[in-house]
Design a protein around this motif. Structure first.
Motif, PDB file in Angstrom:
ATOM      1  N   PHE A  28      18.246  16.790   9.196  1.00  0.00           N
ATOM      2  CA  PHE A  28      17.885  18.053   8.472  1.00  0.00           C
ATOM      3  C   PHE A  28      18.416  18.328   6.996  1.00  0.00           C
ATOM      4  N   MET A  29      18.621  17.187   6.571  1.00  0.00           N
ATOM      5  CA  MET A  29      19.064  17.310   5.126  1.00  0.00           C
ATOM      6  C   MET A  29      17.747  16.853   4.463  1.00  0.00           C
ATOM      7  N   SER A  30      17.490  17.173   3.006  1.00  0.00           N
ATOM      8  CA  SER A  30      16.805  16.750   2.049  1.00  0.00           C
ATOM      9  C   SER A  30      17.539  15.539   1.447  1.00  0.00           C
ATOM     10  N   MET A  31      16.970  14.403   1.490  1.00  0.00           N
ATOM     11  CA  MET A  31      17.622  13.234   1.193  1.00  0.00           C
ATOM     12  C   MET A  31      16.647  12.488   0.046  1.00  0.00           C
ATOM     13  N   TRP A  32      16.878  12.800  -1.201  1.00  0.00           N
ATOM     14  CA  TRP A  32      16.016  12.216  -2.211  1.00  0.00           C
ATOM     15  C   TRP A  32      16.059  10.938  -2.294  1.00  0.00           C
ATOM     16  N   VAL A  58      11.330  16.664   7.228  1.00  0.00           N
ATOM     17  CA  VAL A  58      10.124  16.498   6.574  1.00  0.00           C
ATOM     18  C   VAL A  58       8.879  16.445   7.753  1.00  0.00           C
ATOM     19  N   GLU A  59       9.103  15.959   8.829  1.00  0.00           N
ATOM     20  CA  GLU A  59       8.192  15.851   9.813  1.00  0.00           C
ATOM     21  C   GLU A  59       7.632  17.359  10.088  1.00  0.00           C
ATOM     22  N   LEU A  60       8.646  17.960  10.436  1.00  0.00           N
ATOM     23  CA  LEU A  60       8.339  19.354  10.885  1.00  0.00           C
ATOM     24  C   LEU A  60       7.630  20.132   9.752  1.00  0.00           C
ATOM     25  N   MET A  97       7.262  15.829  -4.181  1.00  0.00           N
ATOM     26  CA  MET A  97       8.787  14.884  -4.204  1.00  0.00           C
ATOM     27  C   MET A  97       8.763  13.730  -3.177  1.00  0.00           C
ATOM     28  N   ARG A  98       9.527  12.953  -3.654  1.00  0.00           N
ATOM     29  CA  ARG A  98       9.682  11.798  -2.737  1.00  0.00           C
ATOM     30  C   ARG A  98      11.326  11.582  -2.304  1.00  0.00           C
ATOM     31  N   LEU A  99      11.321  11.769  -0.820  1.00  0.00           N
ATOM     32  CA  LEU A  99      12.561  11.868   0.113  1.00  0.00           C
ATOM     33  C   LEU A  99      12.604  11.108   1.366  1.00  0.00           C
ATOM     34  N   THR A 157      14.745  26.501   3.741  1.00  0.00           N
ATOM     35  CA  THR A 157      15.500  25.765   4.431  1.00  0.00           C
ATOM     36  C   THR A 157      16.771  25.527   3.644  1.00  0.00           C
ATOM     37  N   ARG A 158      17.322  26.561   3.058  1.00  0.00           N
ATOM     38  CA  ARG A 158      18.521  26.292   2.315  1.00  0.00           C
ATOM     39  C   ARG A 158      19.654  26.616   3.437  1.00  0.00           C
ATOM     40  N   ASN A 159      19.603  27.440   4.320  1.00  0.00           N
ATOM     41  CA  ASN A 159      20.646  27.479   5.498  1.00  0.00           C
ATOM     42  C   ASN A 159      20.665  26.479   6.166  1.00  0.00           C
TER      43      ASN A 159
END
Length: 373
Positions: free
Chosen positions: A322-326, A287-289, A279-281, A307-309
């Protein structure tokens, strides 16, 4: 020449060959309706919505527009999740410190956060959704027949020429040619991931030559220049996701929008460490972790569920790290304007390049309004 090929617009019942990518977590009923009311095809990403939640969203879209829209769903996995206690424990150890940092509680156990495709499709048919799109392949033959009987148009994503041919053979009405520049999950389903990272400019003409159904270009398209290029390469329309993320009608966190608008070239990275699928984000501490612990990653979507919580706590705190930012590779071209205005601007820009003698008054007004801001 006309700037638009009628095959796709007639097929989908829309005025402009612009599809707002139905992004799970970012799309809303308001966004979908705004794009549809402006003449494009608005969309909602329903893959992580329960059946009854999806039903309410579909009805909310219909209350806001009487024009066509698209619902996107992920196909269910074909191979059951094989638990790996060692990797699950390793991921919990890796995520523990940042959970404590954000007061996110314990790291949760992995779960299949999707896996509702059959129930979701039943809702799509019952609610008479005009268009459905699928990721990770085409619906099974019986499902495809049911959708066609209900009058639902079906489009699906391909990342290779062979995938496009397979989708056409399954009976889809149009193929989305997803270039490697695209944000979000790669739709690859019949090729090794490292063999499916073909750029939009190379992929679109090859798929257009390989199939007879309309081709929708996706990946890195952010303005009229990208639309014009895609049409010249043989696409009948475009699907745009990142371009709409900064619109006020989306559901994304303000910190996400701020990071998106400040992004630099190269910030949108491709990785399978976050969700278990490529996926690209936007790169951040999350991401680095996860990339440091990539060898312990779980399968999709269990890896994403770990990582949902943490992501929920980050959203509450407005912490973009710590968000997933597509986001796709065209991210630096994002414009924070209302969706309907963006559609009008895109139309004007594309028309000016492809059919300058027939730029509509409404589209020209939209372009002028943006240029004066």
């Amino acid at each position: 020449m006309s700037w638009t090929r009628r095959a796709l617009t007639d097929l989908l019942g829309i005025e402009h060959p612009i599809i707002q990518a139905p992004m799970a977590g970012a799309s809303t009923a308001a966004l979908a309706a705004s794009v549809s009311n402006a003449g494009g095809l608005g969309g909602f990403g329903g893959t992580d919505s329960g059946p009854e939640e999806l039903r309410e969203i579909i009805r909310a879209i219909k209350r806001k527009t009487n024009r066509p829209f698209v619902i996107n769903l992920y196909l269910d996995r074909t191979v059951p999740y094989a638990a790996n206690a060692a990797n699950e424990a390793a991921m919990k150890r890796a995520l523990g410190p940042v959970h404590r940092e954000l007061h996110a509680g314990d790291v949760p156990d992995p779960v299949d956060s999707f896996g509702q495709f059959d129930e979701q499709i039943a809702v799509v048919i019952e609610e008479r959704v005009p268009v459905v799109s699928s990721h990770f392949g085409a619906p099974a033959p019986a499902t495809m027949r049911a959708l066609k009987r209900a009058g639902v148009r079906v489009i699906a994503t391909a990342t290779t020429i062979d995938e496009a041919r397979a989708l056409e053979g399954s009976g889809v009405d149009a193929v989305i040619a997803q270039g490697a520049e695209a944000g979000g999950h790669r739709g690859t389903f019949a090729a090794p991931a490292d063999e499916a990272n073909i750029g939009t400019m190379a992929l679109v003409p090859q798929i257009a030559d390989a199939v007879s159904v309309p081709v929708i270009a996706a990946g890195g398209i952010m303005d009229g220049r990208g639309i014009a290029a895609a049409m010249m390469l043989g696409a009948s329309g475009v699907q745009m996701g990142t371009a709409f993320v900064a619109c006020p009608e989306t559901a994304v966190n303000p910190a996400y929008v701020e990071r998106l608008l400040a992004a630099q070239p190269g910030d949108a990275v491709l990785t399978d460490a976050v969700s278990g699928r490529p996926m690209r984000l936007l790169r951040n501490r999350l991401v680095e972790l996860l990339e440091r612990h990539r060898v312990q990653r779980l399968a999709f979507p269990e890896q994403l569920s770990m990582t949902r919580n943490l992501r929920k706590a980050a959203a509450a705190a407005g912490d973009a790290e710590f968000m997933s930012m597509w986001a796709g590779q065209g991210v630096t071209l994002a414009r924070p304007i209302p969706a309907a205005q963006l559609v009008g601007l895109l139309v004007a820009e594309a028309q000016a390049l492809l059919d300058p003698g027939h730029v509509t008054r409404a589209a020209a007004d939209a372009a002028t309004h943006w240029s004066l801001e």
